[in-house]
Design a protein around this motif. Structure first.
Motif, mmCIF file in Angstrom:
data_model
loop_
_atom_site.group_PDB
_atom_site.id
_atom_site.type_symbol
_atom_site.label_atom_id
_atom_site.label_comp_id
_atom_site.label_asym_id
_atom_site.label_seq_id
_atom_site.Cartn_x
_atom_site.Cartn_y
_atom_site.Cartn_z
ATOM 1 N N PRO A 1 -27.539 -34.008 126.389
ATOM 2 C CA PRO A 1 -27.306 -33.571 127.839
ATOM 3 C C PRO A 1 -27.148 -34.696 128.945
ATOM 4 O O PRO A 1 -26.780 -34.463 130.028
ATOM 5 C CB PRO A 1 -28.735 -32.788 128.004
ATOM 6 C CG PRO A 1 -29.611 -33.333 126.640
ATOM 7 C CD PRO A 1 -28.696 -33.855 125.714
ATOM 8 N N MET A 2 -27.897 -35.743 128.572
ATOM 9 C CA MET A 2 -27.829 -37.000 129.607
ATOM 10 C C MET A 2 -26.167 -37.328 129.896
ATOM 11 O O MET A 2 -26.164 -37.812 131.164
ATOM 12 C CB MET A 2 -28.506 -38.413 129.025
ATOM 13 C CG MET A 2 -30.109 -37.993 128.998
ATOM 14 S SD MET A 2 -30.832 -37.492 130.382
ATOM 15 C CE MET A 2 -30.576 -39.256 131.372
ATOM 16 N N LYS A 3 -25.659 -37.266 128.883
ATOM 17 C CA LYS A 3 -24.085 -37.636 129.103
ATOM 18 C C LYS A 3 -23.172 -36.368 129.405
ATOM 19 O O LYS A 3 -21.910 -36.587 129.974
ATOM 20 C CB LYS A 3 -23.358 -38.321 127.997
ATOM 21 C CG LYS A 3 -23.884 -39.742 127.661
ATOM 22 C CD LYS A 3 -23.057 -40.402 126.807
ATOM 23 C CE LYS A 3 -23.800 -41.882 126.350
ATOM 24 N NZ LYS A 3 -23.037 -42.465 125.332
ATOM 25 N N LEU A 4 -23.827 -35.153 129.503
ATOM 26 C CA LEU A 4 -22.894 -33.918 129.828
ATOM 27 C C LEU A 4 -22.356 -34.149 131.174
ATOM 28 O O LEU A 4 -21.346 -33.780 131.714
ATOM 29 C CB LEU A 4 -23.734 -32.961 129.804
ATOM 30 C CG LEU A 4 -23.188 -31.331 130.038
ATOM 31 C CD1 LEU A 4 -22.004 -31.191 129.197
ATOM 32 C CD2 LEU A 4 -24.092 -30.305 129.795
ATOM 33 N N PHE A 5 -23.251 -34.506 132.394
ATOM 34 C CA PHE A 5 -22.905 -34.524 133.584
ATOM 35 C C PHE A 5 -22.144 -36.103 134.004
ATOM 36 O O PHE A 5 -22.321 -36.156 135.301
ATOM 37 C CB PHE A 5 -24.049 -34.206 134.525
ATOM 38 C CG PHE A 5 -24.284 -32.645 134.547
ATOM 39 C CD1 PHE A 5 -23.486 -31.937 135.387
ATOM 40 C CD2 PHE A 5 -25.207 -31.967 133.617
ATOM 41 C CE1 PHE A 5 -23.919 -30.426 135.318
ATOM 42 C CE2 PHE A 5 -25.359 -30.948 133.765
ATOM 43 C CZ PHE A 5 -24.684 -29.743 134.346
ATOM 44 N N ARG A 6 -21.995 -36.810 133.043
ATOM 45 C CA ARG A 6 -21.511 -38.294 133.427
ATOM 46 C C ARG A 6 -20.156 -37.789 134.089
ATOM 47 O O ARG A 6 -19.176 -37.253 133.511
ATOM 48 C CB ARG A 6 -21.213 -39.042 132.426
ATOM 49 C CG ARG A 6 -20.550 -40.280 132.476
ATOM 50 C CD ARG A 6 -20.483 -41.012 131.229
ATOM 51 N NE ARG A 6 -19.449 -42.083 131.034
ATOM 52 C CZ ARG A 6 -19.562 -43.289 131.618
ATOM 53 N NH1 ARG A 6 -20.626 -43.625 132.039
ATOM 54 N NH2 ARG A 6 -18.472 -44.125 131.402
#
Length: 306
Positions: A70-75
Motif C-alpha cells: 500500500p505504501m507504493k500504491l499512491f506513488r
C-alpha cells in the motif's frame, strides 16, 4: 457547451471582462472539487498504466500492485492531483477566451458548436505545452521498474533536468499534442449537442451535464486510447536508446502481437475513470456557468434600463 452570444456581449459588442475571468475560475473550481474522486480512482488509473506498459492481464497487474504494498500504491499521485486543478483552469478558461475571440472576429456561418470545437483545439494545444512535463514525471514515478534508481520525486526531477527538455520533460510531446488537441476539440464540440439530446429525455440540467460529460469523455477516451498507450510507453522509461514516435509505435504494435484487443488492454477501466472525473467536472462547471450567465443577464437588464 452551448453558448448564447447575447450573454457574452453588450450592445457595443464588447464582452464583460468578468465573464472571461469566471471561466478560468469555474474551470479550476470544478476540477478542484473533482480532486477527491481523482484520489479515489488513482489505483484504477495506476492499474491501467501498468497494463499499458507491461501488457498484462488485470489480475496480474493487481497482483503486482498488491505485492508492492500500500505504501507504493499512491506513488506518483501528486502530479495528477496538481494537473487536475491547473488543467481545468487552463482548459476551460482558455477555451472560453478563444471562443470569445472567434465569435468576435468570425464572419462565417460556422455554428457555435463548430466554434466551440475550434477553440477547444487551441486550448488543447496550450494544455499539451504546459502539462507534458507533469505527465512525464507522473509516468516515470508510476513505473515500478524505476523505484530502485529513482525512488523520490526529487530524484526524478534531477534526472529529467540532466537529459534536457526534449528527451527529459518533453518526451512524447507530439503524441500528447495530438491526443490533447483532438480530445479537447471533440469534448467542447460534442458536449453541447449531447447535453441537448440528454436534456430532451426529461433529465434535470445538472443530470444532463453529468451524463453528457460522461458519455462524451468516455467516447473520446476510448477513441484516443492508443495514443495514451503510446505516450505511457514512451514516457515511462528513463535512459537507454531514444527512439522517435514512429519507431516507438512500431515497437508497441509488435509487442502487442499486432492485436487491437491487446492494444486496448485496460481500456475498460478508462470508462470508469471518465465517468467519475469528467462527469463530475462537467456538471460542476456547467452549473457555475449557468449561475454566472444568470447574473450577467441581471447586469445587462440593469445596464439597459439605466
Amino acid at each position: 457547451m452551448t453558448r448564447n452570444l447575447d450573454h457574452k456581449q453588450d450592445e457595443d459588442g464588447l464582452r464583460y471582462p468578468m465573464v472571461s475571468f469566471q471561466s478560468y475560475l469555474h474551470g479550476g473550481i470544478s476540477n478542484l472539487l473533482s480532486t477527491l474522486p481523482t484520489l479515489i480512482v488513482f489505483p484504477v488509473y495506476k492499474t491501467v498504466f501498468r497494463q499499458q506498459i507491461h501488457n498484462t492481464a488485470i489480475h496480474q497487474t493487481v497482483g503486482q500492485l498488491y505485492k508492492e504494498g500500500p505504501m507504493k500504491l499512491f506513488r506518483g499521485v501528486s502530479p495528477p492531483l496538481l494537473m487536475r486543478t491547473l488543467n481545468g483552469t487552463l482548459l476551460f478558461g482558455l477555451q472560453d477566451t478563444l471562443l470569445c475571440q472567434l465569435c468576435r472576429s468570425s464572419q462565417t456561418l460556422m455554428s457555435i458548436y463548430a466554434l466551440n470545437s475550434l477553440a477547444g483545439f487551441g486550448a488543447g494545444m496550450a494544455e499539451a505545452v504546459v502539462f507534458t512535463p507533469l505527465e512525464r514525471v507522473q509516468n516515470v514515478l508510476q513505473n515500478g521498474h524505476n523505484d530502485r534508481h529513482l525512488p523520490t520525486l526529487m530524484s526524478v526531477l534531477v534526472r529529467m533536468k540532466t537529459q534536457g527538455l526534449a528527451i527529459g520533460y518533453y518526451r512524447a510531446f507530439l503524441p500528447i499534442t495530438a491526443r490533447n488537441t483532438l480530445g479537447s476539440s471533440l469534448y467542447f464540440g460534442l458536449k453541447g449537442p449531447m447535453c441537448d439530446v440528454v436534456a430532451g429525455q426529461g433529465l434535470s440540467p445538472l443530470a444532463s451535464s453529468f451524463v453528457s460529460g460522461t458519455l462524451t469523455s468516455m467516447a473520446i477516451s476510448l477513441t484516443l486510447y492508443p495514443l495514451s498507450v503510446l505516450v505511457a510507453n514512451m514516457q515511462a522509461q528513463v535512459g537507454g536508446e531514444v527512439k522517435g514516435v514512429i519507431a516507438c509505435w512500431r515497437m508497441l504494435w509488435k509487442s502487442r502481437q499486432k492485436s487491437v484487443v491487446q492494444l486496448y488492454r485496460g481500456g475498460s477501466l478508462v470508462i470508469l475513470k471518465s465517468c467519475v472525473t469528467w462527469g463530475i467536472t462537467t456538471a460542476i462547471y456547467d452549473m457555475q456557468e449557468k449561475r454566472s450567465r444568470g447574473h450577467t443577464e441581471e447586469i445587462d437588464i440593469e445596464y439597459k434600463s439605466g
